[in-house]
Design an enzyme around this catalytic site. Structure first.
Site, PDB file in Angstrom:
ATOM      1  N   HIS A  19       0.853  -1.149  -0.153  1.00 18.09           N
ATOM      2  CA  HIS A  19      -0.078  -0.077  -0.125  1.00 18.09           C
ATOM      3  C   HIS A  19       0.942   1.313  -0.095  1.00 18.09           C
ATOM      4  CE1 HIS A  19      -4.118   0.616  -0.263  1.00 18.09           C
ATOM      5  NE2 HIS A  19      -4.407   1.046   1.061  1.00 18.09           N
ATOM      6  N   ASN A  66      -6.875   6.621   3.988  1.00 17.37           N
ATOM      7  CA  ASN A  66      -8.383   6.716   3.802  1.00 17.37           C
ATOM      8  C   ASN A  66      -8.613   8.362   4.125  1.00 17.37           C
ATOM      9  OD1 ASN A  66      -8.463   4.303   3.593  1.00 17.37           O
ATOM     10  ND2 ASN A  66      -9.728   3.806   5.628  1.00 17.37           N
ATOM     11  N   ASP A  91      -1.132   2.457  -5.467  1.00 14.44           N
ATOM     12  CA  ASP A  91      -1.007   1.038  -5.723  1.00 14.44           C
ATOM     13  C   ASP A  91      -2.306   0.761  -6.435  1.00 14.44           C
ATOM     14  OD1 ASP A  91      -2.639  -0.472  -3.201  1.00 14.44           O
ATOM     15  OD2 ASP A  91      -1.848   1.494  -2.796  1.00 14.44           O
ATOM     16  N   ASN A 112      -9.404   3.361  -1.565  1.00 12.21           N
ATOM     17  CA  ASN A 112      -9.966   4.325  -0.574  1.00 12.21           C
ATOM     18  C   ASN A 112      -9.154   5.725  -0.345  1.00 12.21           C
ATOM     19  OD1 ASN A 112     -12.015   2.926   0.537  1.00 12.21           O
ATOM     20  ND2 ASN A 112     -10.534   1.856   1.915  1.00 12.21           N
TER      21      ASN A 112
END
Length: 185
Positions: A19, A66, A91, A112
Site C-alpha cells: 500500500h 483513507n 497502488d 480508498n
C-alpha cells in the site's frame, strides 16, 4: 508547477508494504532529483524538486490512506494547483503486479485514498499513476494483503518497477499525459 502526491500510510510498520508504493515512488523521485521530502505542511511531508526542468512539489500525506484527501485538498488550495497539474500515485489491486497505468482522470477504482481525494477536491479530473500489486493467486483479505510486505520475488522486481514508474512520471511532465500514456500503458 506540478503537485506529485504518492499515497501510503505513515509509520515504519507500513514503510515496505504494498500500500506504500506511492511513498516509495516519491522517495525515488526525490533521490533522483537530489531533493528531500521532509518539510511538514498540510499534514504531509513535502519537498520541492526540479524534474525535467519543471518545478514540482513532492508529497507524502501523513493522514493515513483513507484521509489522503484532507492533505491533498489543503496543499491544492495553498499552492493553487490546477487539476491538470496534480499527479497522484497509488497502488492498484486490480492491476497485475508491476503493471503501470497512467490516466488523465477516472473513478477511485475501489481505492480508498483516491476516493478520499476525489471527495475532498470535488472532482476526479486529476492525473494518476497506478502501480499494480495484484498477486497471481486469489486473496481472501484484501486489507491484510495490501498492508503486508512484498514477497521475496516481488522485492527483487521492485527497483525496476519503481524506475519504470519514475520514467513514466518524468514523461508526463516533459511530454504530456497523452504521449506518456502511449509509451507506458
Amino acid at each position: 508547477m506540478f503537485l506529485i502526491v504518492g499515497l501510503g500510510n505513515p509509520g515504519t510498520e507500513y514503510a515496505r508494504t504494498r500500500h506504500n508504493l506511492g511513498f516509495m515512488l516519491i522517495d525515488k523521485l526525490a533521490r533522483d532529483a537530489d531533493a528531500m521530502v521532509k518539510r511538514s505542511e498540510c499534514r504531509s511531508l513535502v519537498g520541492n524538486a526540479t524534474i525535467e526542468c519543471e518545478r514540482v512539489t513532492l508529497v507524502k500525506p501523513q493522514t493515513y490512506m483513507n484521509l489522503s484527501g484532507e492533505a491533498v485538498s489543503c496543499l491544492n488550495a495553498k499552492y493553487e494547483i490546477d487539476p491538470e497539474a496534480l499527479i497522484v500515485i497509488s497502488d492498484d489491486l486490480a492491476l497485475p503486479f508491476g503493471a503501470i497505468r497512467l490516466r488523465e482522470r477516472g473513478s477511485d477504482g475501489g481505492h480508498n485514498g483516491l476516493k478520499s481525494i476525489i471527495d475532498a477536491l470535488g472532482t476526479n479530473e486529476f492525473m494518476r499513476l497506478r502501480i499494480g500489486i495484484q498477486p497471481e493467486h486469489p486473496i481472501t483479505d484484501a486489507k491484510r494483503f495490501v498492508l503486508s510486505e512484498f514477497s521475496r520475488d516481488e522485492k527483487l522486481a521492485l527497483d525496476e518497477i519503481l524506475e519504470r514508474s519514475a520514467q513514466a512520471v518524468r514523461s508526463v511532465i516533459q511530454d504530456g499525459m497523452a504521449k506518456a500514456m502511449s509509451l507506458y500503458n
